[in-house]
Write a protein that holds these residues in place. Structure first.
Motif, PDB file in Angstrom:
ATOM      1  N   GLY A   8       0.773  -1.223   0.000  1.00 18.04           N
ATOM      2  CA  GLY A   8       0.000   0.000   0.000  1.00 18.04           C
ATOM      3  C   GLY A   8       0.807   1.276   0.000  1.00 18.04           C
ATOM      4  N   SER A  17      -3.963  10.835   0.954  1.00 14.79           N
ATOM      5  CA  SER A  17      -4.191   9.680   1.823  1.00 14.79           C
ATOM      6  C   SER A  17      -3.609   8.413   1.206  1.00 14.79           C
ATOM      7  CB  SER A  17      -5.697   9.475   2.047  1.00 14.79           C
ATOM      8  OG  SER A  17      -6.280  10.582   2.686  1.00 14.79           O
ATOM      9  N   ARG A  19      -3.547   3.948   2.317  1.00 14.47           N
ATOM     10  CA  ARG A  19      -3.877   2.897   3.278  1.00 14.47           C
ATOM     11  C   ARG A  19      -2.874   1.772   3.126  1.00 14.47           C
ATOM     12  NH1 ARG A  19      -9.096  -1.069   4.234  1.00 14.47           N
ATOM     13  NH2 ARG A  19      -8.268  -2.093   2.366  1.00 14.47           N
ATOM     14  N   SER A  21      -1.493  -1.996   4.299  1.00 14.23           N
ATOM     15  CA  SER A  21      -2.004  -3.278   4.785  1.00 14.23           C
ATOM     16  C   SER A  21      -0.842  -4.135   5.256  1.00 14.23           C
ATOM     17  CB  SER A  21      -2.763  -4.014   3.677  1.00 14.23           C
ATOM     18  OG  SER A  21      -3.866  -3.274   3.225  1.00 14.23           O
ATOM     19  N   TYR A  80      -4.525  -2.822   9.164  1.00  8.79           N
ATOM     20  CA  TYR A  80      -4.497  -1.711   8.222  1.00  8.79           C
ATOM     21  C   TYR A  80      -4.041  -0.431   8.920  1.00  8.79           C
ATOM     22  CZ  TYR A  80      -7.538  -4.936   5.701  1.00  8.79           C
ATOM     23  OH  TYR A  80      -8.060  -6.047   5.080  1.00  8.79           O
ATOM     24  N   GLN A  82      -4.722   3.458   7.977  1.00  2.78           N
ATOM     25  CA  GLN A  82      -5.272   4.518   7.129  1.00  2.78           C
ATOM     26  C   GLN A  82      -4.567   5.819   7.483  1.00  2.78           C
ATOM     27  OE1 GLN A  82      -7.652   4.399   4.603  1.00  2.78           O
ATOM     28  NE2 GLN A  82      -7.064   6.545   4.274  1.00  2.78           N
ATOM     29  N   ASN A  84      -4.309   9.782   6.622  1.00 10.63           N
ATOM     30  CA  ASN A  84      -4.941  10.929   5.980  1.00 10.63           C
ATOM     31  C   ASN A  84      -4.137  12.193   6.244  1.00 10.63           C
ATOM     32  OD1 ASN A  84      -7.116   9.272   5.168  1.00 10.63           O
ATOM     33  ND2 ASN A  84      -8.208   9.665   7.087  1.00 10.63           N
TER      34      ASN A  84
END
Length: 124
Positions: A8, A17, A19, A21, A80, A82, A84
């Protein structure tokens, strides 16, 4: 043997952004009591970004609070991250980490299992 594989990473502009993994092999959650994401920028030490315990407790570094979110899917043995509102200072290789003893996740030299890392580059 536990194996962690990250994916990712990539190049993104500031404010964007991504994400990440981390897929874990085997029945990892039977022996792993905490996982986390570390990162290492060029010329800097590896630092803990966020952790999640087997009980679902999370803890974030101050530098990423409110911007990064860790989650997991136990059915897929995947964690994960994430990310941002990325900033150039987030540029680093991000490593997935796992430990058998929960409290060890905060000590880089006590991590039991490491992924190979995925590069995140944030351009200004």
């Amino acid at each position: 043997q536990v194996q962690l594989v990250e994916s990712g990473g990539g190049l993104v502009q500031a404010g964007g952004s991504l994400r990440l993994s981390c897929a874990a092999s085997g029945t990892i959650f039977s022996i792993i009591n905490a996982m986390g994401w570390y990162r290492q920028a060029p010329g800097k030490q590896r630092e803990l970004v966020v952790l999640i315990t087997s009980g679902g407790i999370t803890n974030y570094a101050d530098s990423v609070k409110g911007r990064f979110t860790i989650s997991r899917d136990t059915t897929k043995n995947t964690v994960y991250l994430q990310m941002n509102n990325l900033a150039p200072e987030d540029t680093a290789v991000y490593y997935c980490a796992a430990v058998r003893s929960e409290h060890n996740i905060v000590y880089v030299n006590k991590v039991d299992y490491w992924g190979k890392g995925t590069l995140v580059t944030v351009s200004s």
